[in-house]
Design a protein around this motif. Structure first.
Motif: not given
Ligand code: ASP
Length: 485
Positions: A83-84, A94, A96, A161, A215, A229-232
């Motif tokens: 992820s980032a 974050k 992102t 990412e 992501f 969001r959270g797609g990694s």
């Molecule tokens: N960096 C992106 C987020 O903050 C994706 C991830 O972390 O999965 O949502």
């Protein structure tokens, strides 16, 4: 001739002369042993793990080092999805979110150089801390230019990412595979699963190791697109399915899926093994561990997910599996819930004999774009539970619609309800589970408004007042976990 016989024969040929039958037996035994060893070694070598690391696992050089140790401690951890960089502490931002912020400034024609410099500094801190010989000047110059050209918000967010992938690949000495080339989206932003699978397979086929940033991906015209969001998590799952991994390890900052929400229950126990179905139920009811789209690619391929904690790598975490004979530690696997529902109670004498009654009522909800959550019914009553925020805007239209559709004797609304889901494959065969739940709720002075248990018996949904939500979760956790400890 079987393979070990061939090896034995070969050893025999090069052995000194003497009693040939004894030699023959010794040689055959040695060969059989060697053959087994070679096979074992080959089997071991073939284990493939895809490892995805979340933002908090990669927020600083120190966290990167933990990740490096985890990867190097197991040679089968071959495909890495980062992820980032996430938050280093509660007050941090974050990367992102910093990227979104900069890009929004760029779109308004405002100066974003300060924000971009802060992002650059975050990566530089990691690069310096890892003592890498790596310079990201060119990448940042390109990003700046693309922001000025307003190439897209998804592109902006994806750079977190992308850059972390470059840093990770250099740190591990693994090849970098840009997600742009292997994750394909349709023009409408949905994933093109078939093309993605093919691209990933083709690209990773002869790569023993690789870093693939999470992501994002690209549409066929090359425009960068991201998952939500959270797609990694989704990228990791797609990679795991494509390389036919033995396990998809998802490394985060908690030691697995918890039996209850840690914001409601202090230090809840982690779940050792959970099925995809159980997890889906708990996740739907608010338990957040994985991006919900991350389940489907691995589930279809029959690959288990192992949720692990980067900060406690010795903890076994939670195994998420298709099916299991591992008995849950407690009668329930988990308990979760959500607030903010409204119940629409409809009453009409002889409702049970009016064919099409239910369909006509549900049609009204469909016409108003409202999906229903549960629908318990009695002989002359029917209750529809929906999300309050969705319902409120169309409330009167729905009531009028129901009156026209089925001419009920009475309609009553009950708002501010919460739903609690008690989930567990262990409940199936255990007598008295619901008895325990309801007596615990009664002791906690929680009034039960609705009960819905599917015939599969691994899931009981209970409706309570919003204000009773926390006491209900606590009572259920205590009766099954604290009391069974
Ligand atoms: N960096 C992106 C987020 O903050 C994706 C991830 O972390 O999965 O949502």
């Amino acid at each position: 001739m079987r393979k070990h016989e061939a090896i034995g024969f070969h050893i025999m040929v090069v052995s000194p002369s003497g009693d040939m039958s004894m030699y023959y037996n010794i040689c055959m035994l040695t060969a059989e042993y060697m053959y087994k060893m070679v096979n074992l070694a080959m089997e071991e070598e073939q284990v493939v793990k895809v490892v995805k690391f979340g933002g908090s696992s990669l927020a600083s050089a120190e966290q990167f080092k933990k990740v490096g140790n985890i990867i190097h401690s197991d040679a089968s951890r071959r495909y890495v999805v980062p992820s980032a960089p996430g938050k280093r502490n509660a007050k941090d931002t974050k990367v992102t979110d910093m990227l979104y912020y900069c890009y929004d400034l760029a779109c308004k024609g405002k100066d974003f150089s300060e924000g971009l410099a802060r992002i650059k500094a975050r990566y530089q801190e990691i690069i310096d801390g890892l003592e890498l010989n790596l310079c990201l000047e060119d990448q940042f110059a390109e990003i700046e230019q693309n922001f000025k050209n307003k190439v897209g918000r998804d592109y902006a967010a994806s750079r977190g990412e992308y850059l972390n992938g470059i840093v990770m690949a250099r740190y591990l000495g693994y090849p970098f595979v840009d997600a742009e080339d292997v994750i394909r989206f349709h023009d409408d932003g949905t994933l093109d699963e078939a093309t993605t699978e093919k691209l990933l397979k083709d690209r990773l086929y002869n790569k023993e190791y690789a870093v693939i940033p999470g992501f994002y991906g690209a549409a066929a015209d090359g425009k960068v697109k991201t998952f939500s969001r959270g797609g990694s998590d989704v990228t990791g799952s797609l990679v795991a399915a494509a390389v036919d991994a033995d396990v998809y390890e998802n490394w985060t900052d908690v030691s697995g899926v918890m039996i209850a929400d840690p914001r409601l229950i202090k230090d809840p126990k982690a779940i050792h093994t959970i099925t995809y179905r159980e997890l889906r139920e708990l996740a739907y009811m608010g338990a957040t561990v994985l991006h919900e789209d991350a389940i489907f690619p691995v589930r279809t391929a029959g690959i288990p997910i192992n949720i692990r904690n980067t900060n406690e790598p010795e903890d076994p975490g939670t195994m998420i599996v298709q099916t299991t004979c591992v008995k849950p530690e407690y009668t329930i696997t988990g308990v979760a819930g959500k607030k903010g529902f409204v119940a629409i109670n409809i009453e009409k004498a002889m409702m049970n004999s009016e064919i099409g009654f239910g369909r006509k009522v549900l049609q009204v909800f469909e016409d108003n774009g409202i999906s229903f959550e549960h629908m318990p019914s009695g002989i002359d009553t029917m209750t529809i539970l929906v999300h309050q925020d969705e319902f409120e805007q169309n409330e009167q239209k729905v009531i009028t619609g129901i009156k026209h559709a089925v001419n009920p004797d009475h309609i009553e609304l009950e708002s501010d309800l919460a739903l609690v889901a008690v989930v567990g494959r262990g409940m199936r065969e255990t007598r008295g589970t619901s008895g325990r739940i309801f007596s615990a709720l009664a002791h906690a002075r929680v009034n039960v408004k609705m009960i819905d248990q599917g015939s599969s018996e691994w899931n009981i949904i209970i409706g309570v007042k919003n204000t009773d939500f926390e006491p209900a979760i606590k009572a259920i956790y205590d009766i099954f976990v604290t009391a069974e400890l």
